[in-house]
Design a protein around this motif. Structure first.
Motif, PDB file in Angstrom:
ATOM      1  N   ASN A 234      10.933  15.021 -24.044  1.00  0.00           N
ATOM      2  CA  ASN A 234      10.406  13.683 -24.337  1.00  0.00           C
ATOM      3  C   ASN A 234      10.961  12.281 -23.684  1.00  0.00           C
ATOM      4  O   ASN A 234      10.852  11.312 -23.311  1.00  0.00           O
ATOM      5  N   PHE A 235      12.231  13.043 -22.547  1.00  0.00           N
ATOM      6  CA  PHE A 235      13.332  11.826 -22.157  1.00  0.00           C
ATOM      7  C   PHE A 235      11.762  10.743 -20.842  1.00  0.00           C
ATOM      8  O   PHE A 235      12.335  10.226 -20.463  1.00  0.00           O
ATOM      9  N   PRO A 236      11.802  12.125 -19.837  1.00  0.00           N
ATOM     10  CA  PRO A 236      11.118  11.295 -18.995  1.00  0.00           C
ATOM     11  C   PRO A 236      10.004  10.575 -18.788  1.00  0.00           C
ATOM     12  O   PRO A 236      10.290   9.711 -18.392  1.00  0.00           O
ATOM     13  N   LYS A 237       9.150  11.011 -20.652  1.00  0.00           N
ATOM     14  CA  LYS A 237       8.429   9.965 -20.565  1.00  0.00           C
ATOM     15  C   LYS A 237       8.480   8.749 -21.023  1.00  0.00           C
ATOM     16  O   LYS A 237       7.930   7.745 -21.431  1.00  0.00           O
ATOM     17  N   ARG A 238      10.323   8.606 -22.045  1.00  0.00           N
ATOM     18  CA  ARG A 238      10.394   7.405 -21.706  1.00  0.00           C
ATOM     19  C   ARG A 238      11.460   6.716 -20.834  1.00  0.00           C
ATOM     20  O   ARG A 238      10.955   5.156 -20.684  1.00  0.00           O
ATOM     21  N   LEU A 239      11.714   7.831 -19.984  1.00  0.00           N
ATOM     22  CA  LEU A 239      12.243   6.962 -18.757  1.00  0.00           C
ATOM     23  C   LEU A 239      11.976   6.522 -17.894  1.00  0.00           C
ATOM     24  O   LEU A 239      11.832   5.684 -16.769  1.00  0.00           O
ATOM     25  N   LEU A 240      11.207   7.490 -16.929  1.00  0.00           N
ATOM     26  CA  LEU A 240      10.321   6.957 -16.141  1.00  0.00           C
ATOM     27  C   LEU A 240       9.125   6.149 -15.926  1.00  0.00           C
ATOM     28  O   LEU A 240       9.403   5.228 -15.497  1.00  0.00           O
TER      29      LEU A 240
ATOM     30  N   LYS B  49       9.791   2.779 -17.340  1.00  0.00           N
ATOM     31  CA  LYS B  49      10.740   2.291 -17.149  1.00  0.00           C
ATOM     32  C   LYS B  49      11.692   1.878 -15.481  1.00  0.00           C
ATOM     33  O   LYS B  49      11.741   1.236 -15.279  1.00  0.00           O
ATOM     34  N   MET B  50      11.966   3.318 -15.339  1.00  0.00           N
ATOM     35  CA  MET B  50      12.205   3.246 -13.783  1.00  0.00           C
ATOM     36  C   MET B  50      11.486   3.127 -12.500  1.00  0.00           C
ATOM     37  O   MET B  50      11.562   1.883 -11.780  1.00  0.00           O
TER      38      MET B  50
ATOM     39  N   GLN C 283      10.728  -0.630 -11.442  1.00  0.00           N
ATOM     40  CA  GLN C 283      11.469  -1.401 -10.093  1.00  0.00           C
ATOM     41  C   GLN C 283      10.528  -0.790  -9.263  1.00  0.00           C
ATOM     42  O   GLN C 283      10.493   0.020  -8.353  1.00  0.00           O
TER      43      GLN C 283
ATOM     44  N   THR D 245       2.920   7.546 -15.747  1.00  0.00           N
ATOM     45  CA  THR D 245       3.368   6.790 -15.774  1.00  0.00           C
ATOM     46  C   THR D 245       2.653   6.233 -14.947  1.00  0.00           C
ATOM     47  O   THR D 245       2.071   5.112 -14.589  1.00  0.00           O
TER      48      THR D 245
END
Length: 201
Positions: A130-136, A138-139, A142, A192
């Motif tokens: 689940n990390f990529p779904k949460r981090l990407l 937001k990243m 930018q 994303t």
């Protein structure tokens, strides 16, 4: 034992920093052979963080980037010049990482060999998935990252796949290829992408 500790402390205390580093590089792979590295790191990191000071970090930066930090002789001076110095350090990072490769080539495989079995449990993998779904998302908010990260992935991912696929179990490989084909053909549209459309509009 106490006498031996004192003798070792006296002997190591007289050694130069360069000699200590050389000794560590030679001994670490042998010492780590039967060590549970994940458990050891959990114990070591808090102790290391207690010992590491801003001056230690400054001294490391001075060794890695001597020309950039020439004339800067204290942490206060570094902080005062940070806005000017930081972009130069970032620009030189790839070269610095290349210089560290001999050390990385020795240590990384040994450390990963100890750590990966601990973190690659089914329970941990479900969490990490689940990390990529949460981090990407937001990243990708930018603008610079929206330009640069896809370029990085396009460059690095083929090399990673080339190295990993021969070792992937057939069933896992089949599922992986099917999933990648869906994504690449637009059948499995990543979350994303919806977010990026919203940002661009």
């Amino acid at each position: 034992m106490a006498l031996m500790d004192k003798m070792m402390e006296a002997m190591i205390g007289r050694m130069s920093i360069e000699k200590k580093q050389e000794m560590m590089l030679k001994m670490m792979p042998m010492m780590m052979q039967d060590v549970n590295m994940a458990e050891t790191m959990l114990k070591m990191i808090p102790q290391m963080m207690d010992q590491i000071t801003l001056m230690d970090i400054f001294n490391v930066l001075k060794k890695i980037f001597p020309h950039i930090l020439k004339g800067i002789n204290s942490v206060a001076e570094l902080l005062a010049n940070w806005e000017n110095v930081f972009p130069k350090i970032v620009k030189k990072l790839p070269d610095a990482m290349l210089n560290m490769m001999p050390f990385t080539e020795i240590m990384m495989p040994v450390m990963m060999n100890k750590i990966m079995p601990v973190i690659m449990t089914e329970e941990h993998m479900q969490k990490m998935e689940n990390f990529p779904k949460r981090l990407l998302p937001k990243m990708m908010e930018q603008e610079e990252l929206r330009k640069l990260m896809p370029k990085m992935m396009a460059t690095m991912m083929p090399h990673c796949l080339e190295g990993m696929l021969p070792y992937m179990e057939e069933e896992t490989k089949k599922e992986f290829v099917e999933k990648m084909n869906k994504i690449l053909n637009g059948d499995g549209k990543p979350e994303t992408a919806d977010r990026e459309e919203t940002i661009n509009n």
